[in-house]
Enzyme design. Structure first.
Site, short mmCIF file in Angstrom:
data_model
loop_
_atom_site.label_atom_id
_atom_site.label_comp_id
_atom_site.label_asym_id
_atom_site.label_seq_id
_atom_site.Cartn_x
_atom_site.Cartn_y
_atom_site.Cartn_z
N ASP A 10 -22.42 2.85 -8.91
CA ASP A 10 -23.49 2.52 -7.97
C ASP A 10 -22.94 2.71 -6.57
O ASP A 10 -21.72 2.83 -6.37
CB ASP A 10 -23.93 1.06 -8.17
CG ASP A 10 -25.01 0.64 -7.18
OD1 ASP A 10 -25.94 1.44 -6.95
OD2 ASP A 10 -24.91 -0.45 -6.60
N SER A 11 -23.84 2.68 -5.60
CA SER A 11 -23.42 2.75 -4.21
C SER A 11 -22.64 1.51 -3.79
O SER A 11 -21.94 1.54 -2.79
CB SER A 11 -24.65 2.90 -3.31
OG SER A 11 -25.54 1.84 -3.59
N CYS A 48 -27.67 3.44 -10.15
CA CYS A 48 -28.18 3.39 -8.78
C CYS A 48 -29.45 4.23 -8.78
O CYS A 48 -29.43 5.39 -9.23
CB CYS A 48 -27.14 3.99 -7.84
SG CYS A 48 -27.72 4.24 -6.14
N ASN A 49 -30.53 3.64 -8.34
CA ASN A 49 -31.80 4.38 -8.35
C ASN A 49 -31.78 5.55 -7.38
O ASN A 49 -32.32 6.61 -7.67
CB ASN A 49 -32.95 3.45 -7.98
CG ASN A 49 -33.30 2.50 -9.10
OD1 ASN A 49 -34.22 2.76 -9.86
ND2 ASN A 49 -32.57 1.42 -9.24
N THR A 50 -31.13 5.35 -6.23
CA THR A 50 -31.11 6.42 -5.25
C THR A 50 -30.32 7.62 -5.79
O THR A 50 -30.79 8.77 -5.74
CB THR A 50 -30.50 5.90 -3.92
OG1 THR A 50 -31.19 4.71 -3.54
CG2 THR A 50 -30.60 6.93 -2.84
N GLU A 109 -27.34 -8.42 -0.27
CA GLU A 109 -25.92 -8.31 0.08
C GLU A 109 -25.44 -9.55 0.85
O GLU A 109 -24.28 -9.91 0.81
CB GLU A 109 -25.67 -7.06 0.93
CG GLU A 109 -25.98 -5.76 0.22
CD GLU A 109 -24.79 -5.15 -0.49
OE1 GLU A 109 -23.65 -5.46 -0.10
OE2 GLU A 109 -25.00 -4.38 -1.45
N CYS A 155 -34.73 -0.35 -7.66
CA CYS A 155 -33.49 -0.39 -6.91
C CYS A 155 -32.63 -1.43 -7.60
O CYS A 155 -33.15 -2.49 -7.99
CB CYS A 155 -33.76 -0.81 -5.46
SG CYS A 155 -32.26 -1.15 -4.52
N HIS A 170 -30.58 -3.53 -6.67
CA HIS A 170 -30.47 -4.85 -6.03
C HIS A 170 -31.69 -5.73 -6.32
O HIS A 170 -31.61 -6.95 -6.25
CB HIS A 170 -30.39 -4.71 -4.50
CG HIS A 170 -29.06 -4.26 -3.99
ND1 HIS A 170 -28.53 -3.03 -4.27
CD2 HIS A 170 -28.16 -4.89 -3.20
CE1 HIS A 170 -27.36 -2.92 -3.66
NE2 HIS A 170 -27.11 -4.03 -3.00
N1 DGL Z 1 -28.04 0.94 -5.34
C1 DGL Z 1 -29.09 1.45 -4.52
C2 DGL Z 1 -30.31 1.79 -5.37
O1 DGL Z 1 -30.43 1.36 -6.51
C3 DGL Z 1 -29.51 0.48 -3.45
C4 DGL Z 1 -28.50 0.28 -2.37
C5 DGL Z 1 -28.31 1.49 -1.49
O2 DGL Z 1 -29.18 1.80 -0.67
O3 DGL Z 1 -27.27 2.09 -1.64
O4 DGL Z 1 -31.17 2.50 -4.93
#
Ligand code: DGL
Length: 264
Positions: free
Chosen positions: A12-13, A75-77, A153, A184, A186
């Site tokens: 993940d990010s 990570c969705n992004t 966060e 997302c 989070h």
């Molecule tokens: N993990 C990212 C997501 O699921 C969210 C946090 C980010 O913007 O990196 O999209």
């Protein structure tokens, strides 16, 4: 090493993907899990597609070198923007969080139903969810919720400010959606607040849970499930391991032990 004993790589990010990690740990206690959080470059949600693809490729190569048997893009992004690129270079199966989330949402609403997709700006702009959902015959609306990530966060999931921000983004959809996708990693940490704003008519679809179930299915189908009982967990980040460790414990009750640093 027999294939089924090889680890699963998850990235993940930052720490959001720990929501997927936690579901996986519960579902697959025998698996060795290696989690990578790109804490030096988080957030991905406000970055360009080129940047997210390039970061994701670097991390995938790092995890693949550890001889993993499955790679989960938690990570969705990154799933929206980089899954195709990673699949092209990966010798092992690669799972993202979008497809499982879409399947779970389609199963939760009648044909022609209304689904609200929430996510980062990059995920919403990629239209990865909306395209896949529209193909499933539902009506889709998307709402980016960029302030949710910093709220999580900061550990402010149950402070009044979380409800204020959620109302600002979502109050206009109250009672109007059959399901809302937490698009997302989070957002599952804000599930209660989000459900409260949306009202009882809206089912909340957690793509973290759906992704963990999809991972178990994938491994079972390939005969790769590890039958052991106490699989190890390893955590690697690209910066600030102590902060990662403290937040993992505070937000998700995960005791990481020693966190390794890998910089790119
Ligand atoms: N993990 C990212 C997501 O699921 C969210 C946090 C980010 O913007 O990196 O999209």
């Amino acid at each position: 090493m027999p294939d089924r004993k090889r680890p699963i790589g998850i990235f993940d990010s930052g720490l959001g993907g720990l929501t997927v990690f936690k579901e996986l740990r519960g579902l697959l206690p025998g698996e060795r899990l290696i989690y990578f959080g790109d804490t030096a470059r988080v957030p991905y949600g406000t970055k360009s597609a080129e940047a997210v693809v390039s970061f994701s490729r670097e991390i995938a190569a790092y995890l693949l070198a550890k001889r993993i048997k499955l790679l989960i893009v938690a990570c969705n992004t990154a799933s929206s923007l980089a899954l195709g690129e990673i699949r092209k270079v990966s010798p092992v199966p690669v799972l993202g969080v979008i497809e499982p989330g879409v399947r779970a949402a389609l199963a939760a609403v009648p044909r022609g139903g209304r689904i609200l997709v929430t996510g980062t700006t990059a995920t919403v702009n990629s239209r990865a969810y909306s395209r896949a959902l529209a193909a499933g015959g539902v009506k889709v609306t998307q709402q980016p919720c960029p302030l949710f990530v910093p709220l999580v966060e900061e550990g402010w999931c149950s402070k009044p400010v979380a409800a204020t921000v959620a109302r600002e983004y979502l109050a206009r959809y109250r009672g109007k959606a059959d399901a809302l996708i937490l698009g997302c990693t989070h957002y599952p940490l804000l599930k209660k607040v989000i459900a409260g704003v949306m009202g009882p008519r809206t089912k909340i679809v957690d793509s973290a849970r759906a992704a963990a179930l999809a991972a178990r299915e994938e491994l079972a189908a390939r005969g790769l499930l590890n039958p052991g009982r106490a699989g190890r967990s390893e955590f690697v980040v690209s910066d600030a391991p102590e902060r990662f460790s403290a937040l993992a414990l505070r937000l998700l009750g995960i005791r990481t032990g020693r966190v390794t640093v890998k910089r790119f």
